[in-house]
Design a protein around this motif. Structure first.
Motif: not given
Length: 534
Positions: A1-15
């Motif tokens: 999966m190709a990732l960008q270097n920067h995002y608008d939002i990063i969410i850590i965790g899927t609970g």
């Protein structure tokens, strides 16, 4: 999966928190990356095996924490898409309106929240709709005000619990149907997704019929929104801050043996109250020597997990119930005629079988085998409020391991709650044995393969509390770190107090509330759900 270097939002965790927030923000069009340290729970026959799930702990996290005395602690927790909701019992209660104010307990004081129940009520309504909660208004005497009925009717009792509910009512109590997030259509059982089986509480659902965070939020969000990316097996090790320490500049994680760093305008931590606190503490740097968002020194402190017990009531009559989690009693939730202080909440766990009893190692009643106990037991779940003691805390030791220090409190309330249940059961009767049908109460250890109650962390909350004062809280009322402008925490960490019901629905409702704040901050468009327009 190709990732960008920067995002608008990063969410850590899927609970419950992270998945709900991703669902809320997805329609904005912002580029969102969700990082999950685990993988999908495999669909396999073991999903429904009490031997694998309960006795062997097949799906539990394979890691060790430490107690404050340095002893090994094997936590009863899960790392996977959907977080612990994949294994929760799907009881989805609102906190009581009084839980948002200061409450005097026998063991101390439960502090007030910086927001009121009214602030969260419309989001509770949305949360119940999002997680397809089944319930009935107007029966629970402690039920807070609501602006809408439950979206789905209450799950019916099977015959044994219907009789027990009538017995409790005859005693002047107010039993009610437990609000449940299961995807059951009782009017059309042939086509219903849920089949009302005996492996709901504590098991992953093989047929995806439980309202967990994967099924209700992650799966539909990924299907409908190309701007959202989920990366599994991505364990975040630390957060980096920009010079001056006022913003998160990088999220560092391990993925398939490689170290990766990405950045975002907004970073949301939702790893569960224990792991979220641990991540902030591990991310200490020269600008934040005591850990991120920790100028107040409260990060990791005030850990709460409720005082929970599983109690088996044995009867001469067998209990053939299959789906048992339908009945609750809250008559002792607040101060009452029975005692001047709150005691807590009484409900049911899923029906216990012999393998589950072997895992919990209950005391065997004279003349009873584990097999007979499994056939004749009514299996109660008792919850009393855990008070926020600053010495009950999460820390990191020199080896980088999580250390969980905890001393139980408010124990008298829980003892009295058990006595009330015993009194309730002694006042029941049956057509065959009269009042002699009830044979007594027996404790079962809920914590698989682990005799230390600390290992049970399913209701964890309170370690990154929110508040108005930066000197006594880590987060503001929007769950943004006081000291870091682009850092939010949206799991159960933000709770200032724990109440005495499952925190899941409150985590979901709060994530919806925080999502609206973030969209307004980012000036992103949002489609307003019908529940908010009603």
């Amino acid at each position: 999966m190709a990732l960008q270097n920067h995002y608008d939002i990063i969410i850590i965790g899927t609970g419950a928190g992270g998945a709900t927030l991703a669902s809320r923000l997805a329609a904005s069009g912002m580029k969102i990356l969700i990082l999950e340290r685990g993988d999908y729970v495999p669909r396999e026959k073991a999903n429904w095996s009490s031997l694998e799930v309960n006795l062997k702990g097949h799906y539990l996290a394979k890691e060790q924490w430490r107690t404050k005395d340095g002893e090994v602690l094997e936590p009863h927790t899960n790392y996977n898409v959907g977080g612990n909701t994949k294994f929760f019992g799907a009881a989805l209660f609102r906190l009581r309106e009084s839980d948002f104010g200061e409450i005097r307990h026998h063991g101390g004081v439960s502090p007030a929240w910086p927001i009121t129940y009214k602030d969260l009520e419309p989001y509770y309504t949305e949360a119940e709709d999002l997680f397809e909660v089944h319930g009935e208004r107007g029966v629970d005497p402690t039920e807070p005000p609501s602006t809408a009925p439950y979206p789905y009717p209450a799950i019916s009792h099977e015959e044994r619990l219907e009789h027990l509910s009538a017995d409790f009512s005859a005693q002047g109590l107010h039993p009610f149907h437990t609000p449940l997030g299961v995807r059951l259509d009782e009017q059309n059982r042939r086509t219903s997704r849920c089949i009302r089986c005996n492996t709901c509480d504590g098991y992953p659902c093989l047929i995806h019929a439980k309202s967990d965070a994967e099924m209700m939020c992650i799966e539909p969000t990924l299907r409908m929104h190309e701007n959202v990316t989920l990366l599994t097996r991505a364990k975040v090790s630390r957060l980096k801050t920009a010079p001056g320490g006022k913003a998160i500049s990088g999220v560092v994680f391990e993925h398939d043996g490689e170290q990766v760093e990405v950045s975002a305008d907004i970073v949301i931590v939702s790893c569960g109250a224990i792991n979220s606190a641990a991540l902030l503490l591990r991310s200490a740097n020269s600008d934040h020597p005591n850990g991120l968002a920790n100028r107040s020194g409260v990060v990791g402190r005030h850990y709460m997990g409720h005082t929970n017990s599983v109690v088996m009531a044995l009867s001469l009559c067998p209990n053939p119930t299959i789906f048992q989690k339908t009945l609750s009693v809250n008559d002792f939730y607040a101060a009452s005629d029975a005692w001047e202080f709150p005691m807590g909440h009484i409900s049911f766990v899923g029906k216990l079988d012999v393998d589950t009893l072997r895992a919990g190692a209950p005391a065997v009643a004279p003349g009873w085998s584990l097999e007979l106990m499994a056939q004749h037991s009514l299996d109660f779940w008792l919850t009393s409020e855990d008070l926020p003691d600053p010495e009950n805390r999460v820390t990191i030791n020199a080896a980088g391991e999580i250390v969980l220090s905890y001393t139980p409190n408010n124990q008298e309330a829980h003892k009295r709650l058990k006595k009330q249940l015993s009194k309730m059961m002694n006042s029941t009767s049956c057509v065959f044995h009269g009042s002699g049908c009830h044979q007594g109460l027996f404790d079962r250890n809920v914590f698989i393969g682990q005799q230390i109650p600390l290992a049970g962390v399913a209701h964890q909350n309170g370690t990154v509390r929110f508040g108005d004062d930066p000197l006594t809280s880590a987060l503001d009322i929007h769950c943004k770190a006081h000291d870091i402008d682009n850092l939010y925490v949206v799991d159960g960490s933000f709770f200032p107090s724990s109440g005495a019901v499952n925190p899941g629905l409150t985590i979901v409702a709060n994530a919806l509330r925080v999502g609206d704040h973030i969209q307004q901050r980012m000036q992103a468009p949002r489609k307003v759900p019908q529940a908010m327009l009603a």
